[in-house]
Design a protein around this motif. Structure first.
Motif, PDB file in Angstrom:
ATOM      1  N   ASN A   1       0.842  -1.189   0.000  1.00 55.05           N
ATOM      2  CA  ASN A   1       0.000   0.000   0.000  1.00 55.05           C
ATOM      3  C   ASN A   1       0.881   1.243   0.000  1.00 55.05           C
ATOM      4  O   ASN A   1       2.109   1.162  -0.129  1.00 55.05           O
ATOM      5  CB  ASN A   1      -0.963  -0.018   1.188  1.00 55.05           C
ATOM      6  CG  ASN A   1      -0.234  -0.018   2.526  1.00 55.05           C
ATOM      7  OD1 ASN A   1       0.955   0.328   2.609  1.00 55.05           O
ATOM      8  ND2 ASN A   1      -0.923  -0.415   3.579  1.00 55.05           N
ATOM      9  N   GLU A   2       0.280   2.406   0.157  1.00 48.11           N
ATOM     10  CA  GLU A   2       1.033   3.659   0.060  1.00 48.11           C
ATOM     11  C   GLU A   2       2.042   3.818   1.189  1.00 48.11           C
ATOM     12  O   GLU A   2       2.979   4.614   1.081  1.00 48.11           O
ATOM     13  CB  GLU A   2       0.066   4.841   0.066  1.00 48.11           C
ATOM     14  CG  GLU A   2      -0.812   4.921   1.309  1.00 48.11           C
ATOM     15  CD  GLU A   2      -1.831   6.044   1.208  1.00 48.11           C
ATOM     16  OE1 GLU A   2      -2.439   6.341   2.242  1.00 48.11           O
ATOM     17  OE2 GLU A   2      -1.993   6.611   0.102  1.00 48.11           O
ATOM     18  N   ASP A   3       1.874   3.034   2.268  1.00 49.77           N
ATOM     19  CA  ASP A   3       2.837   3.077   3.373  1.00 49.77           C
ATOM     20  C   ASP A   3       3.939   2.040   3.225  1.00 49.77           C
ATOM     21  O   ASP A   3       4.793   1.900   4.104  1.00 49.77           O
ATOM     22  CB  ASP A   3       2.112   2.847   4.709  1.00 49.77           C
ATOM     23  CG  ASP A   3       1.089   3.938   4.993  1.00 49.77           C
ATOM     24  OD1 ASP A   3       1.423   5.114   4.775  1.00 49.77           O
ATOM     25  OD2 ASP A   3      -0.035   3.611   5.426  1.00 49.77           O
ATOM     26  N   GLY A   4       3.920   1.317   2.120  1.00 48.61           N
ATOM     27  CA  GLY A   4       4.948   0.311   1.893  1.00 48.61           C
ATOM     28  C   GLY A   4       4.689  -0.992   2.636  1.00 48.61           C
ATOM     29  O   GLY A   4       5.595  -1.824   2.747  1.00 48.61           O
ATOM     30  N   ILE A   5       3.466  -1.174   3.138  1.00 47.56           N
ATOM     31  CA  ILE A   5       3.103  -2.384   3.865  1.00 47.56           C
ATOM     32  C   ILE A   5       2.372  -3.339   2.926  1.00 47.56           C
ATOM     33  O   ILE A   5       1.535  -2.913   2.127  1.00 47.56           O
ATOM     34  CB  ILE A   5       2.192  -2.064   5.072  1.00 47.56           C
ATOM     35  CG1 ILE A   5       2.852  -1.007   5.968  1.00 47.56           C
ATOM     36  CG2 ILE A   5       1.880  -3.324   5.852  1.00 47.56           C
ATOM     37  CD1 ILE A   5       4.175  -1.443   6.557  1.00 47.56           C
TER      38      ILE A   5
ATOM     39  N   THR B   1      -0.266  -5.706   1.392  1.00 47.85           N
ATOM     40  CA  THR B   1      -1.711  -5.701   1.540  1.00 47.85           C
ATOM     41  C   THR B   1      -2.226  -7.111   1.801  1.00 47.85           C
ATOM     42  O   THR B   1      -1.535  -8.105   1.577  1.00 47.85           O
ATOM     43  CB  THR B   1      -2.380  -5.174   0.268  1.00 47.85           C
ATOM     44  OG1 THR B   1      -2.076  -6.079  -0.811  1.00 47.85           O
ATOM     45  CG2 THR B   1      -1.867  -3.792  -0.084  1.00 47.85           C
ATOM     46  N   GLN B   2      -3.476  -7.157   2.270  1.00 52.72           N
ATOM     47  CA  GLN B   2      -4.112  -8.450   2.492  1.00 52.72           C
ATOM     48  C   GLN B   2      -4.163  -9.256   1.207  1.00 52.72           C
ATOM     49  O   GLN B   2      -3.924 -10.475   1.195  1.00 52.72           O
ATOM     50  CB  GLN B   2      -5.523  -8.238   3.046  1.00 52.72           C
ATOM     51  CG  GLN B   2      -6.253  -9.529   3.413  1.00 52.72           C
ATOM     52  CD  GLN B   2      -7.646  -9.247   3.921  1.00 52.72           C
ATOM     53  OE1 GLN B   2      -8.471  -8.701   3.191  1.00 52.72           O
ATOM     54  NE2 GLN B   2      -7.907  -9.588   5.161  1.00 52.72           N
ATOM     55  N   GLU B   3      -4.439  -8.593   0.099  1.00 50.87           N
ATOM     56  CA  GLU B   3      -4.512  -9.267  -1.186  1.00 50.87           C
ATOM     57  C   GLU B   3      -3.169  -9.865  -1.584  1.00 50.87           C
ATOM     58  O   GLU B   3      -3.092 -10.974  -2.112  1.00 50.87           O
ATOM     59  CB  GLU B   3      -4.993  -8.301  -2.273  1.00 50.87           C
ATOM     60  CG  GLU B   3      -6.457  -7.899  -2.171  1.00 50.87           C
ATOM     61  CD  GLU B   3      -6.704  -6.863  -1.068  1.00 50.87           C
ATOM     62  OE1 GLU B   3      -5.709  -6.268  -0.569  1.00 50.87           O
ATOM     63  OE2 GLU B   3      -7.873  -6.659  -0.715  1.00 50.87           O
ATOM     64  N   SER B   4      -2.081  -9.144  -1.327  1.00 49.81           N
ATOM     65  CA  SER B   4      -0.769  -9.652  -1.718  1.00 49.81           C
ATOM     66  C   SER B   4      -0.382 -10.859  -0.877  1.00 49.81           C
ATOM     67  O   SER B   4       0.219 -11.818  -1.382  1.00 49.81           O
ATOM     68  CB  SER B   4       0.296  -8.565  -1.593  1.00 49.81           C
ATOM     69  OG  SER B   4       0.545  -8.219  -0.239  1.00 49.81           O
ATOM     70  N   VAL B   5      -0.723 -10.849   0.401  1.00 50.39           N
ATOM     71  CA  VAL B   5      -0.417 -11.984   1.269  1.00 50.39           C
ATOM     72  C   VAL B   5      -1.189 -13.216   0.815  1.00 50.39           C
ATOM     73  O   VAL B   5      -0.650 -14.326   0.726  1.00 50.39           O
ATOM     74  CB  VAL B   5      -0.741 -11.652   2.738  1.00 50.39           C
ATOM     75  CG1 VAL B   5      -0.640 -12.896   3.609  1.00 50.39           C
ATOM     76  CG2 VAL B   5       0.201 -10.568   3.256  1.00 50.39           C
TER      77      VAL B   5
ATOM     78  N   SER C   1      -1.273 -18.662  -2.341  1.00 50.92           N
ATOM     79  CA  SER C   1      -2.248 -19.365  -3.164  1.00 50.92           C
ATOM     80  C   SER C   1      -1.587 -20.106  -4.320  1.00 50.92           C
ATOM     81  O   SER C   1      -0.507 -19.728  -4.784  1.00 50.92           O
ATOM     82  CB  SER C   1      -3.272 -18.364  -3.723  1.00 50.92           C
ATOM     83  OG  SER C   1      -4.154 -18.979  -4.624  1.00 50.92           O
ATOM     84  N   VAL C   2      -2.258 -21.170  -4.779  1.00 54.24           N
ATOM     85  CA  VAL C   2      -1.847 -21.839  -6.014  1.00 54.24           C
ATOM     86  C   VAL C   2      -2.883 -21.595  -7.111  1.00 54.24           C
ATOM     87  O   VAL C   2      -2.954 -22.333  -8.097  1.00 54.24           O
ATOM     88  CB  VAL C   2      -1.627 -23.348  -5.796  1.00 54.24           C
ATOM     89  CG1 VAL C   2      -0.433 -23.583  -4.893  1.00 54.24           C
ATOM     90  CG2 VAL C   2      -2.876 -24.037  -5.240  1.00 54.24           C
ATOM     91  N   ASP C   3      -3.676 -20.557  -6.935  1.00 53.69           N
ATOM     92  CA  ASP C   3      -4.687 -20.183  -7.920  1.00 53.69           C
ATOM     93  C   ASP C   3      -4.039 -19.936  -9.283  1.00 53.69           C
ATOM     94  O   ASP C   3      -3.014 -19.250  -9.382  1.00 53.69           O
ATOM     95  CB  ASP C   3      -5.408 -18.917  -7.447  1.00 53.69           C
ATOM     96  CG  ASP C   3      -6.514 -18.474  -8.402  1.00 53.69           C
ATOM     97  OD1 ASP C   3      -7.053 -19.332  -9.123  1.00 53.69           O
ATOM     98  OD2 ASP C   3      -6.829 -17.272  -8.419  1.00 53.69           O
ATOM     99  N   GLY C   4      -4.628 -20.517 -10.319  1.00 51.78           N
ATOM    100  CA  GLY C   4      -4.127 -20.315 -11.673  1.00 51.78           C
ATOM    101  C   GLY C   4      -2.991 -21.228 -12.076  1.00 51.78           C
ATOM    102  O   GLY C   4      -2.549 -21.205 -13.236  1.00 51.78           O
ATOM    103  N   GLU C   5      -2.509 -22.043 -11.159  1.00 45.79           N
ATOM    104  CA  GLU C   5      -1.421 -22.958 -11.468  1.00 45.79           C
ATOM    105  C   GLU C   5      -1.977 -24.280 -11.998  1.00 45.79           C
ATOM    106  O   GLU C   5      -3.139 -24.628 -11.786  1.00 45.79           O
ATOM    107  CB  GLU C   5      -0.576 -23.241 -10.212  1.00 45.79           C
ATOM    108  CG  GLU C   5      -0.057 -21.993  -9.517  1.00 45.79           C
ATOM    109  CD  GLU C   5       1.151 -21.393 -10.207  1.00 45.79           C
ATOM    110  OE1 GLU C   5       1.301 -21.571 -11.436  1.00 45.79           O
ATOM    111  OE2 GLU C   5       1.963 -20.744  -9.528  1.00 45.79           O
ATOM    112  N   THR C   6      -1.125 -25.021 -12.676  1.00 48.70           N
ATOM    113  CA  THR C   6      -1.456 -26.382 -13.097  1.00 48.70           C
ATOM    114  C   THR C   6      -0.591 -27.347 -12.299  1.00 48.70           C
ATOM    115  O   THR C   6       0.632 -27.208 -12.273  1.00 48.70           O
ATOM    116  CB  THR C   6      -1.200 -26.577 -14.599  1.00 48.70           C
ATOM    117  OG1 THR C   6      -2.076 -25.724 -15.339  1.00 48.70           O
ATOM    118  CG2 THR C   6      -1.451 -28.021 -15.001  1.00 48.70           C
TER     119      THR C   6
ATOM    120  N   ASP D   1       4.021 -19.358  -3.704  1.00 53.51           N
ATOM    121  CA  ASP D   1       5.083 -18.352  -3.667  1.00 53.51           C
ATOM    122  C   ASP D   1       5.390 -17.878  -2.254  1.00 53.51           C
ATOM    123  O   ASP D   1       6.393 -17.187  -2.043  1.00 53.51           O
ATOM    124  CB  ASP D   1       4.697 -17.161  -4.542  1.00 53.51           C
ATOM    125  CG  ASP D   1       4.763 -17.479  -6.024  1.00 53.51           C
ATOM    126  OD1 ASP D   1       5.455 -18.448  -6.393  1.00 53.51           O
ATOM    127  OD2 ASP D   1       4.120 -16.761  -6.815  1.00 53.51           O
ATOM    128  N   ALA D   2       4.542 -18.234  -1.289  1.00 52.08           N
ATOM    129  CA  ALA D   2       4.856 -17.902   0.097  1.00 52.08           C
ATOM    130  C   ALA D   2       6.123 -18.618   0.561  1.00 52.08           C
ATOM    131  O   ALA D   2       6.790 -18.178   1.490  1.00 52.08           O
ATOM    132  CB  ALA D   2       3.685 -18.270   1.012  1.00 52.08           C
TER     133      ALA D   2
END
Length: 268
Positions: free
Chosen positions: A3-7, A9-13, A18-23, A244-245
């Motif tokens: 975010n704008e504070d360099g922290i 975001t919930q979405e990025s974590v 996630s393995v969404d979109g992977e095969t 990727d985590a």
């Protein structure tokens, strides 16, 4: 993503975890840990190829998951991981269906009939080592080009038996120790291709054979002093290692086991 504070975001974590979109390709996925991994990946949004030695068993799993309200999809393929022609056919089917393979979970295995090592027949030794160790080699090398083309992750299912060695389970213990060593070797060899390779060493998990052997019900997912875990708990560890985590984790063997133990059967 920050975010704008360099922290972060919930979405990025969530995206990193996630393995969404992977095969993904998961061997030994008709029940137990393999099925739990398939369910977890599909619920996350991955397209998954699942296999077992019996087409009927793996088809029933695929049918159930494809009819469920989940974002991913499942392709069932009959495959014997000890047969290299069968494994090559699995690789061809996966690439033909989805075009690429990002994740590989080598889960197929079996402990054999057991017994003191000096009483184990040669055929029994060969069978256990073939499915648990040589099978990992067969599948991993069959998918090597697909994985190394754009990077990815491999997660192998080892065992605490491979760490400690268990009386009456000599072939299985030796094979699973080999899986852990192969994991470290391959992680070193494939790091330059941006492929991470890790393993899990589960303790006692309430798969159908273990529940039958110990005459126990599926445990609740709570309490740190449990000696038996759920297949879902191993699947969650595998999902982390595949995502990727775990971008700075390779060549490692994670042991989801509950309290430290020496792989002795829990008291029930």
């Amino acid at each position: 993503m920050t975010n704008e504070d360099g922290i972060r975001t919930q979405e990025s974590v969530r995206e990193l975890s996630s393995v969404d979109g992977e095969t993904a390709v998961i061997t030994g996925a008709s029940s137990g840990i393999g099925r739990a991994v398939a369910e977890t990946f599909v619920a996350d949004g991955a397209d998954v190829v699942i296999c077992s030695r019996t087409q009927e068993d793996v088809e029933s799993v695929a049918e159930e998951l494809n009819e469920a309200d989940v974002p991913g999809s499942v392709l069932p393929v009959e495959c014997d991981v000890t047969d290299r022609d069968s494994v090559e056919a699995l690789a061809e089917a996966a690439v033909e269906e989805f075009g690429e393979v990002d994740l590989l979970v080598n889960n197929a295995g079996g402990s054999g009939s057991g017994g003191p090592l000096h009483e184990v027949e040669g055929d029994e030794w060969d069978g256990v080592v073939d499915v648990n160790l040589t099978g990992v080699y067969n599948v991993t090398t069959a998918f090597s080009d697909a994985l190394r083309e754009d990077g990815g992750a491999v997660v192998n299912t080892a065992s605490m038996a491979g760490r400690y060695g268990v009386a009456g389970m000599g072939p299985y213990s030796a094979a699973k120790a080999g899986v852990s060593a192969l994991t470290r070797t391959l992680a070193d060899e494939w790091a330059g291709d941006d492929v991470r390779v890790n393993a899990v060493e589960p303790g006692f998990v309430a798969t159908p054979p273990v529940r039958e052997m110990l005459d126990v019900e599926m445990p609740e997912r709570e309490g740190a002093d449990r000696r038996i875990g759920q297949p879902d708990e191993i699947a969650d560890t595998i999902r982390f290692l595949a995502s990727d985590a775990a971008s700075f984790v390779t060549g490692q063997t994670i042991a989801p086991t509950g309290p430290p133990n020496t792989f002795e059967p829990p008291e029930v």
